[in-house]
Design an enzyme around this catalytic site. Structure first.
Site, PDB file in Angstrom:
ATOM      1  CE  LYS A 134      -4.484  -1.085   0.201  1.00 54.69           C
ATOM      2  NZ  LYS A 134      -5.529  -0.460  -0.619  1.00 54.69           N
ATOM      3  CB  SER A 155      -1.187  -8.098  -1.116  1.00 54.12           C
ATOM      4  OG  SER A 155      -2.180  -8.724  -0.319  1.00 54.12           O
TER       5      SER A 155
END
Length: 505
Positions: A53, A307
């Site tokens: 992110k 992720s």
């Protein structure tokens, strides 16, 4: 200029490497062997904030004016975007306020505040936090940094796709990416489809948080009333306008996976990397496994984006318990056996050399006993063979492997008092954690003694903790002592334990 060309330019010029690393594209040898394909993991869990992110957050903030940075930024996030914004703000020397759902793991909240950002907990989901963040934005004249529905954020995440193609120039069958709001897969798909359009880009969502999947099917953005919070990083009620448009145009398919499959994927990655991903971080791996099995493909290169790895430690217990179920390597069965001496031993003999992961039994009535048992199996087919074996020996069995009530609750509630039970004594044992330990116990004990209670759970230690109730007549106390001493297992007499007296006796 086409939309794809526009995003290609944005991705090629994105500023992410002031804070992000070019994450490795690592092979997953065990997972590759089991799936019959060449599985590669894009290790975004190795970023400074343990998630991808920060790429999009920093790229967005690097495009803000000095005046905007001076006023400060605000974001809404389930955790990982929050850390990206906090790190970016720290790097740029500006104030950051993050609104996070109250369900956010504490490890993510602490990570945000440790970088100097203010964390405000509000609402049960990302959408609740998002609405409140917009209110604060208006009140305090802050600049909002969206976690996914912003071209600069999407372009920042798209650098992952750029790195994958640079790191692996050979053919790739498919790239798998998790989907929450859609920023990651939109950026990856925009780059990959512009450069290598033959590569399939496949999104993965939990069955309980499938807003993008439903939206694509409906041809419009669908808002979910409720979202599952196990994979909190993708618990989004409604996807973005821009990400929805890009996913409709560029993403080949979206697959859905359940909680057990996510837990199994977390275990798979741990076995290959010794790293524990968070549930959302393992989504792509779970999707790759499901896709490979469904399509029966072999020898293909599959890339899955790992992720994120921001997970509370106390979640590991639940994940470890459900991982084997997700891989169909544990069967949960309820078996009815006659309430006669020797029937328990007969049942255990039929289980063979399979490892028992859990065993719950309590005397119910003089005619029949119900056993709740967990058994390690190789696959679903072996479960079917075991059920057929039990049926041939007139033992009725029900498969609870996919029964949520059984897996979440009943396995911890089996037991209770047994009215009218005579001469029961209770022992706590440490069994050697090896095949045959239980059968050694059953074969050594006096066959006239009845087992009235049995509880065992695999705790991952080198010995098993077992609680056993036996009906032993008073005149057999001496033979009982000889049996226990000769057995060689550590044991404790718990017949006077108050927990036993209050709840079991």
């Amino acid at each position: 200029m086409s939309v794809m060309q526009s995003y290609l330019n944005r991705i090629l010029t994105a500023r992410v490497y002031d804070v992000a690393i070019e994450s490795p594209l690592d092979p997953a040898p065990n997972l590759s062997l089991r799936t019959g394909n060449h599985v590669l993991l894009k290790r975004e869990d190795m970023q400074p904030v343990f998630s991808f992110k920060l790429r999009g957050a920093y790229n967005k903030m690097s495009h803000l004016t000095a005046a905007q940075l001076e006023r400060g930024v605000i974001a809404a996030s389930a955790g990982n975007h929050a850390q990206g914004v906090a790190l970016s703000a720290q790097k740029m020397g500006c104030k950051a306020t993050i609104v996070m759902p109250v369900t956010t793991p504490q490890i993510k909240v602490d990570a945000v505040t440790s970088r100097g950002a203010e964390a405000i907990l509000h609402g049960d989901s990302y959408s609740d936090a998002y609405t409140y963040a917009l209110e604060l934005k208006q009140q305090q004249k802050l600049t909002f940094v969206h976690p996914y529905d912003d071209p600069d954020v999407i372009a920042g995440q798209g650098t992952i796709g750029m790195e994958i193609l640079r790191q692996h120039s050979h053919p790739i069958h498919a790239i798998f990416a998790p989907i929450g709001g859609g920023g990651l897969i939109s950026g990856v798909a925009a780059y990959v489809k512009a450069v290598r359009p033959e590569i399939r880009v496949i999104g993965v969502q939990p069955v309980e948080s499938d807003a993008m999947s439903r939206s694509v099917q409906a041809g419009r953005r669908v808002r979910l009333e409720h979202v599952g919070l196990f994979a909190d990083g993708v618990a989004v009620k409604q996807v973005g306008q821009e990400t929805f448009r890009l996913c409709c145009d560029l993403v080949d398919e979206i697959v859905l996976v359940d909680t057990d499959a996510i837990c199994a994927a977390i275990k798979d990655v741990f076995e290959d990397t010794r790293t524990s991903l968070e549930p959302a971080g393992a989504l792509a791996i779970a999707g790759a496994k499901l896709y490979a099995d469904r399509e029966k493909i072999k020898g293909q290169t599959l890339v899955a984006i790992a992720s994120g790895a921001n997970m509370n430690f106390d979640r590991l217990r639940f994940i470890a318990e459900r991982a084997e179920l997700g891989e169909k390597r544990e069967a949960i069965l309820a078996v009815s056996i006659p309430e006669t001496p020797g029937s328990f031993r007969k049942f255990c003999t039929l289980l063979g050399q399979r490892n028992i992961t859990e065993f719950n039994y309590r005397y119910a009535n003089p005619m029949e006993a119900h056993v709740f048992v967990g058994v390690q199996v190789k696959n679903q087919q072996e479960t079917g063979k075991l059920l057929a074996t039990l049926a041939r020996h007139t033992l009725s069995a029900v498969d609870f492997t996919d029964n949520e009530i059984a897996k979440l609750h009943v396995r911890h509630l089996v037991g209770g008092r047994a009215p009218g039970l005579q001469d029961e004594i209770l022992f706590r044992f440490e069994f050697p954690e090896r095949p045959g330990a239980l059968m050694n116990f059953l074969n050594s004990m006096n066959h006239s003694w009845n087992i009235s209670l049995f509880h065992y759970r695999n705790h991952g230690a080198d010995y098993g903790r077992v609680l056993i109730g036996m009906q032993v007549p008073h005149q057999d106390k001496k033979p009982l002592r000889i049996f226990l001493d000769n057995l060689g297992y550590r044991y404790w007499d718990e017949s006077d334990n108050p927990a036993y007296r209050l709840f079991l006796n």
